[in-house]
Design a protein around this motif. Structure first.
Motif, short mmCIF file in Angstrom:
data_model
loop_
_atom_site.label_atom_id
_atom_site.label_comp_id
_atom_site.label_asym_id
_atom_site.label_seq_id
_atom_site.Cartn_x
_atom_site.Cartn_y
_atom_site.Cartn_z
N PHE A 1 44.22 36.43 37.46
CA PHE A 1 43.18 35.52 37.05
C PHE A 1 43.17 34.35 38.04
CE2 PHE A 1 41.49 36.43 32.72
CZ PHE A 1 42.18 37.61 32.49
N ARG A 2 42.09 33.62 38.05
CA ARG A 2 42.04 32.40 38.85
C ARG A 2 41.35 31.30 38.07
NH1 ARG A 2 37.76 34.17 43.64
NH2 ARG A 2 35.86 34.24 42.36
N GLN A 3 41.66 30.07 38.46
CA GLN A 3 41.09 28.94 37.75
C GLN A 3 40.90 27.78 38.71
OE1 GLN A 3 43.48 27.27 34.53
NE2 GLN A 3 41.63 26.74 33.41
N VAL A 4 39.76 27.13 38.57
CA VAL A 4 39.49 25.87 39.27
C VAL A 4 39.41 24.79 38.21
CG1 VAL A 4 38.35 26.95 41.21
CG2 VAL A 4 37.00 26.25 39.25
N PRO A 5 39.73 23.57 38.55
CA PRO A 5 39.71 22.49 37.56
C PRO A 5 38.36 22.37 36.87
CG PRO A 5 40.80 21.75 39.54
CD PRO A 5 40.22 23.09 39.86
N GLY A 6 38.39 22.27 35.56
CA GLY A 6 37.18 22.10 34.78
C GLY A 6 36.48 23.39 34.40
N LYS A 7 37.03 24.52 34.84
CA LYS A 7 36.42 25.81 34.52
C LYS A 7 37.42 26.70 33.81
CE LYS A 7 32.88 25.98 38.11
NZ LYS A 7 32.25 26.82 39.17
N GLU A 8 36.89 27.70 33.12
CA GLU A 8 37.76 28.65 32.44
C GLU A 8 38.41 29.60 33.45
OE1 GLU A 8 35.29 28.98 28.20
OE2 GLU A 8 35.55 30.73 29.49
N ARG A 9 39.50 30.17 33.04
CA ARG A 9 40.17 31.15 33.89
C ARG A 9 39.31 32.41 33.97
NH1 ARG A 9 46.70 30.60 32.63
NH2 ARG A 9 46.82 28.40 33.22
N GLU A 10 39.21 32.95 35.17
CA GLU A 10 38.38 34.12 35.44
C GLU A 10 39.25 35.31 35.80
OE1 GLU A 10 34.81 35.39 38.56
OE2 GLU A 10 36.30 33.90 39.16
N GLY A 11 39.00 36.43 35.16
CA GLY A 11 39.72 37.65 35.50
C GLY A 11 39.21 38.19 36.82
N VAL A 12 40.04 38.16 37.84
CA VAL A 12 39.63 38.55 39.19
C VAL A 12 39.80 40.04 39.42
CG1 VAL A 12 40.10 38.21 41.64
CG2 VAL A 12 40.20 36.26 40.08
N ALA A 13 41.00 40.53 39.19
CA ALA A 13 41.29 41.95 39.41
C ALA A 13 42.41 42.36 38.48
CB ALA A 13 41.71 42.18 40.86
N LEU A 14 42.21 43.48 37.81
CA LEU A 14 43.19 43.99 36.85
C LEU A 14 43.42 45.47 37.10
CD1 LEU A 14 41.54 42.20 33.82
CD2 LEU A 14 43.71 41.55 34.86
N LEU A 15 44.64 45.91 36.82
CA LEU A 15 45.01 47.29 37.10
C LEU A 15 45.86 47.84 35.97
CD1 LEU A 15 46.25 48.78 40.41
CD2 LEU A 15 47.72 48.95 38.43
N TYR A 16 45.50 49.01 35.51
CA TYR A 16 46.31 49.72 34.52
C TYR A 16 47.36 50.51 35.28
CZ TYR A 16 47.60 52.95 30.78
OH TYR A 16 48.29 53.69 29.87
#
Length: 124
Positions: free
Chosen positions: A37-52
């Motif tokens: 995940f990634r996050q910038v100040p003032g924003k929600e965390r964003e799921g960038v890349a996920l792997l099973y």
């Protein structure tokens, strides 16, 4: 207790590449979800890349498709995020996540195991 150790990140110019690594320990089941995940100040965390990890299915945020690749090294219990064609808007704190089980939801609340984060800064 699952532990996640991140490495990589740093500063790069737009168009450049970086690779993040996340080593996981403290679990026995091989069927899990790992990713970033990634996050910038003032924003929600964003799921960038996920792997099973059992099967290798992946999920990418639309904003990174075609530029980022997530991969695993089962022998080292490690996942990697290869980031290419980086843009200033990719600048964020990147967090490794781990979830026991087969699902890889792109929602931050679904993950209880988080790394400490590594900063990625892309300059124009």
């Amino acid at each position: 207790q699952v532990q996640l150790v991140e490495s990589g990140g740093g500063s790069v110019q737009a168009g450049g590449s970086l690779r993040l690594s996340c080593a996981a320990s403290g679990y026995t089941d091989s069927s899990n979800c790992m990713g970033w995940f990634r996050q910038v100040p003032g924003k929600e965390r964003e799921g960038v890349a996920l792997l099973y990890t059992s099967g290798g299915s992946t999920h990418y945020a639309d904003s990174v498709k075609g530029r980022f690749t997530i991969a695993q090294d089962n022998a080292r219990n490690t996942v990697y995020l290869q980031m290419g064609s980086l843009k200033p808007e990719d600048t964020a704190m990147y967090y490794c996540v781990f979830r026991i089980g087969w699902a890889c939801p792109a929602k931050a609340y679904a993950y209880i195991y988080w790394g400490k984060g590594t900063q990625v800064t892309v300059s124009s």
